[in-house]
Design a protein around this motif. Sequence first.
Motif, PDB file in Angstrom:
ATOM      1  N   ASP A 199       0.829  -1.297  -0.003  1.00 33.48           N
ATOM      2  CA  ASP A 199       0.156  -0.011   0.054  1.00 33.48           C
ATOM      3  C   ASP A 199       0.906   1.234   0.066  1.00 33.48           C
ATOM      4  N   HIS A 200       0.521   2.129  -0.896  1.00 39.09           N
ATOM      5  CA  HIS A 200       1.396   3.354  -0.848  1.00 39.09           C
ATOM      6  C   HIS A 200       0.133   4.377  -0.479  1.00 39.09           C
ATOM      7  N   PHE A 201       0.344   5.345   0.410  1.00 39.14           N
ATOM      8  CA  PHE A 201      -0.758   6.488   0.690  1.00 39.14           C
ATOM      9  C   PHE A 201      -0.024   7.867  -0.046  1.00 39.14           C
ATOM     10  N   TYR A 202      -0.956   8.264  -0.471  1.00 46.41           N
ATOM     11  CA  TYR A 202      -0.768   9.815  -0.924  1.00 46.41           C
ATOM     12  C   TYR A 202      -1.701  10.753  -0.423  1.00 46.41           C
ATOM     13  N   ARG A 203      -1.287  12.131  -0.269  1.00 49.60           N
ATOM     14  CA  ARG A 203      -2.172  13.363   0.015  1.00 49.60           C
ATOM     15  C   ARG A 203      -2.369  14.161  -1.162  1.00 49.60           C
ATOM     16  N   VAL A 204      -3.364  14.116  -1.836  1.00 58.07           N
ATOM     17  CA  VAL A 204      -3.595  14.853  -3.042  1.00 58.07           C
ATOM     18  C   VAL A 204      -5.010  15.531  -2.885  1.00 58.07           C
ATOM     19  N   GLU A 205      -4.667  17.135  -2.805  1.00 56.91           N
ATOM     20  CA  GLU A 205      -5.572  18.181  -2.827  1.00 56.91           C
ATOM     21  C   GLU A 205      -6.416  17.840  -1.255  1.00 56.91           C
ATOM     22  N   GLY A 206      -5.544  17.674  -0.231  1.00 58.90           N
ATOM     23  CA  GLY A 206      -6.139  17.250   1.006  1.00 58.90           C
ATOM     24  C   GLY A 206      -7.035  15.866   1.263  1.00 58.90           C
ATOM     25  N   THR A 207      -6.970  15.219   0.187  1.00 59.61           N
ATOM     26  CA  THR A 207      -7.515  13.840   0.290  1.00 59.61           C
ATOM     27  C   THR A 207      -6.533  12.840   0.405  1.00 59.61           C
ATOM     28  N   ARG A 208      -6.757  11.717   1.376  1.00 64.65           N
ATOM     29  CA  ARG A 208      -5.789  10.746   1.576  1.00 64.65           C
ATOM     30  C   ARG A 208      -6.223   9.537   0.563  1.00 64.65           C
ATOM     31  N   LEU A 209      -5.364   9.110  -0.380  1.00 63.44           N
ATOM     32  CA  LEU A 209      -5.471   8.167  -1.308  1.00 63.44           C
ATOM     33  C   LEU A 209      -4.717   6.801  -0.782  1.00 63.44           C
ATOM     34  N   ARG A 210      -5.372   5.582  -1.331  1.00 64.78           N
ATOM     35  CA  ARG A 210      -4.524   4.428  -1.042  1.00 64.78           C
ATOM     36  C   ARG A 210      -4.239   3.746  -2.253  1.00 64.78           C
ATOM     37  N   VAL A 211      -3.149   3.428  -2.800  1.00 64.14           N
ATOM     38  CA  VAL A 211      -2.819   2.665  -3.964  1.00 64.14           C
ATOM     39  C   VAL A 211      -2.200   1.333  -3.622  1.00 64.14           C
ATOM     40  N   THR A 212      -2.902   0.090  -3.799  1.00 62.46           N
ATOM     41  CA  THR A 212      -2.652  -1.112  -3.707  1.00 62.46           C
ATOM     42  C   THR A 212      -1.938  -1.878  -4.819  1.00 62.46           C
ATOM     43  N   THR A 213      -1.018  -2.315  -4.613  1.00 65.80           N
ATOM     44  CA  THR A 213      -0.115  -3.201  -5.684  1.00 65.80           C
ATOM     45  C   THR A 213       0.039  -4.514  -5.381  1.00 65.80           C
ATOM     46  N   ASP A 214       0.148  -5.308  -6.242  1.00 67.30           N
ATOM     47  CA  ASP A 214       0.594  -6.828  -6.211  1.00 67.30           C
ATOM     48  C   ASP A 214       2.188  -6.706  -5.761  1.00 67.30           C
ATOM     49  N   LYS A 215       2.751  -7.402  -4.820  1.00 69.33           N
ATOM     50  CA  LYS A 215       4.168  -7.049  -4.514  1.00 69.33           C
ATOM     51  C   LYS A 215       4.929  -7.791  -5.542  1.00 69.33           C
ATOM     52  N   GLU A 216       4.709  -8.770  -6.226  1.00 69.63           N
ATOM     53  CA  GLU A 216       5.272  -9.586  -7.199  1.00 69.63           C
ATOM     54  C   GLU A 216       5.274  -9.020  -8.720  1.00 69.63           C
ATOM     55  N   SER A 217       4.354  -8.772  -8.894  1.00 73.74           N
ATOM     56  CA  SER A 217       4.147  -8.393 -10.271  1.00 73.74           C
ATOM     57  C   SER A 217       3.969  -6.953 -10.330  1.00 73.74           C
ATOM     58  N   GLY A 218       3.440  -6.038  -9.270  1.00 74.95           N
ATOM     59  CA  GLY A 218       3.471  -4.662  -9.472  1.00 74.95           C
ATOM     60  C   GLY A 218       2.142  -4.108 -10.101  1.00 74.95           C
ATOM     61  N   GLN A 219       1.303  -5.258 -10.233  1.00 73.82           N
ATOM     62  CA  GLN A 219       0.084  -4.758 -10.917  1.00 73.82           C
ATOM     63  C   GLN A 219      -0.864  -3.880 -10.103  1.00 73.82           C
ATOM     64  N   VAL A 220      -1.616  -2.887 -10.289  1.00 77.56           N
ATOM     65  CA  VAL A 220      -2.257  -2.099  -9.520  1.00 77.56           C
ATOM     66  C   VAL A 220      -3.586  -2.741  -9.466  1.00 77.56           C
ATOM     67  N   LEU A 221      -3.940  -2.966  -8.109  1.00 80.62           N
ATOM     68  CA  LEU A 221      -5.157  -3.767  -7.588  1.00 80.62           C
ATOM     69  C   LEU A 221      -6.272  -2.891  -7.178  1.00 80.62           C
TER      70      LEU A 221
END
Length: 340
Positions: free
Chosen positions: A180-202
């Motif tokens: 999980d990578h968390f970002y703060r974009v325009e005051g909103t907290r986003l979570r981007v989840t990727t597969d650890k082996e393939s790097g595919q965004v889930l």
Amino acid sequence: MSEEYNPLRKRQRAEDTPEFQRRVSAASLSAIINPDPPESLAPSFSPSPPFQPRQGSPLADVRPLSLSRMEQNVFGSRPAEDIVRLVADFMYTHLKDRTGSIEIEGKLGRLVDKRSGLRINLPVGCETVYTDDKNIRFESNMTVQQHAMFNKLLNQRVDETRRPDFRGSRIEYKHTKEIDHFYRVEGTRLRVTTDKESGQVLAVITKTKIADLNIYSPRTKLDIRITINEEQTVERPDIDAHKPILERHKDRLSYKQDLWSFDLTQVVSPEHEPGPLNPYATGPPKTLPAVTTHELELEVAQPDIWLAERAKVALNKPNNFHEITHTFLGNLRALAKRAI
């Protein structure tokens, strides 16, 4: 008049009651809340012989009582447990008008006093809903030993449900590794989840808290928190323009049965910066150390079914809303009782 969950509104004649509800007896409900321990853990004893009153004793003339014919109570109905009713009221209230993607979870952990840093110690002898959240926090973490013990128990249940003579619901097992990578974009907290082996965004989501409910359990090592969140799918942020504020590596074992997913997870948060850096600060940047936690969560894998049952309650139609709540809480209580 405000809308309130009332299980009495759905009462009907036995012949009008759905077959599923008629099958839920007092014995089966008791098994859900406090299931028997595995055979290997059960005490070994010989059954006592039937009680025989001594000749001439005042009990000699007492007629034996048939427990199968004993009334539930003087009013002829089985009363709901207060804690189950409170959880049902909580779910009914906060699931109202929810049509989007809802996340319902029950977590095991500890209710900790913010001032002392220790687990709370209330003068009560059994489970109770704790309503004062001002001075407590919930730590959804357990020891490595507890994590290993739950892993062993759940693996045993997978094996037991796969036996040819097993007649209940089977448990499906899945092992995933995600980041999980968390970002703060325009005051909103986003979570981007990727597969650890393939790097595919889930998944790319934002999560909004709706409500939570804390249950203090003095007779077990772990307490319970029930959470309801609303999730919304969003576009992935430009990773070149936004730096992640937090990163989590999740090694998860999921055990799915019926509506439920029992998720046993080891979470590693590498050393990271606590938010945006001050460009005018002097000296080396301050970072937070790496942290490893062990979590056990019970997630509702099919929340739409629970939402549909709630809609039936609102329309005063026969439903299984209380039974689903009972089983959800029963699973959490059964897990808490097994914590070492």
